[in-house]
Design an enzyme around this catalytic site. Sequence first.
Site, mmCIF file in Angstrom:
data_model
loop_
_atom_site.group_PDB
_atom_site.id
_atom_site.type_symbol
_atom_site.label_atom_id
_atom_site.label_comp_id
_atom_site.label_asym_id
_atom_site.label_seq_id
_atom_site.Cartn_x
_atom_site.Cartn_y
_atom_site.Cartn_z
ATOM 1 N N HIS A 65 7.465 -9.804 -12.845
ATOM 2 C CA HIS A 65 6.520 -8.692 -12.727
ATOM 3 C C HIS A 65 5.633 -8.877 -11.505
ATOM 4 C CE1 HIS A 65 7.586 -7.950 -16.978
ATOM 5 N NE2 HIS A 65 7.216 -6.715 -16.725
ATOM 6 N N LYS B 41 -0.177 -8.736 -13.085
ATOM 7 C CA LYS B 41 0.032 -8.758 -14.542
ATOM 8 C C LYS B 41 -0.664 -9.978 -15.129
ATOM 9 C CE LYS B 41 3.661 -8.404 -18.079
ATOM 10 N NZ LYS B 41 2.999 -7.266 -18.774
#
Length: 240
Positions: free
Chosen positions: A133, A137
């Site tokens: 990600h 995040k």
Amino acid sequence: MKAVICGANGAMGKLIDGILGDAVVGRVSIDGENGVPKTFEELGKVDADVVIDFSHHTAVEQVLAYAKSIGSAAVIGTTGHTAEEKAMIYAAAEEIPVFYSGNMSLGIAVLCRLAKQAAACFPEADIEIVEIHHNRKVDAPSGTAHMLFNALRQVRPDAVEYCGRAGEGKRKKNEIGIASLRMGSVVGVHEVHIHTGSQCLTLRHEAVTRDMLAEGAVDAARFMEGKSKGLYNMEDLLGS
């Protein structure tokens, strides 16, 4: 369908708002920008079929309380819930219809199904999950990685989740490792590696844009129309 969006000023909230258009009858956002109420109390009770939450996991108690107060369903799209917050979700499902998933993508639901089927075909194989990600995040592993592990555990009930492999020690046979990478602006990549020793099967899903999550959340909201109390997830939606 009439919907209330919690987290309406966020990226996901705006995408969902754009899809639903006039079906949105209420909005809440903690920043209060664009004239959006900051709290459910400020919004007041509205006639809605579903409350869609894409705010922050800590808001789940307020989201569920509001949904119960207006007699609507709830779609929980946030991740990173604590054990206590998950217990709130499960308890609410005894009173109202609740849709709860670590990922709102239909593609991820298909990946979970395929991973489970493949793992059943190779009962002795080593299985590892990799998730990638963007660098902003905050939770790791991702809620989707946990979803994949839980899907795999349906065919490997003795599986143990092993997050962030490090140090010395051989891999145990019942481990399913999860590796988390955080870099750049990656929307989301999830891979399941099934290795027998003589061959490796890799299943991969890549999120190109966040639109897929908004589309999945709207599909979930529409799926919840007319549902009775209970806990629903992407597998239920996929089965429909």
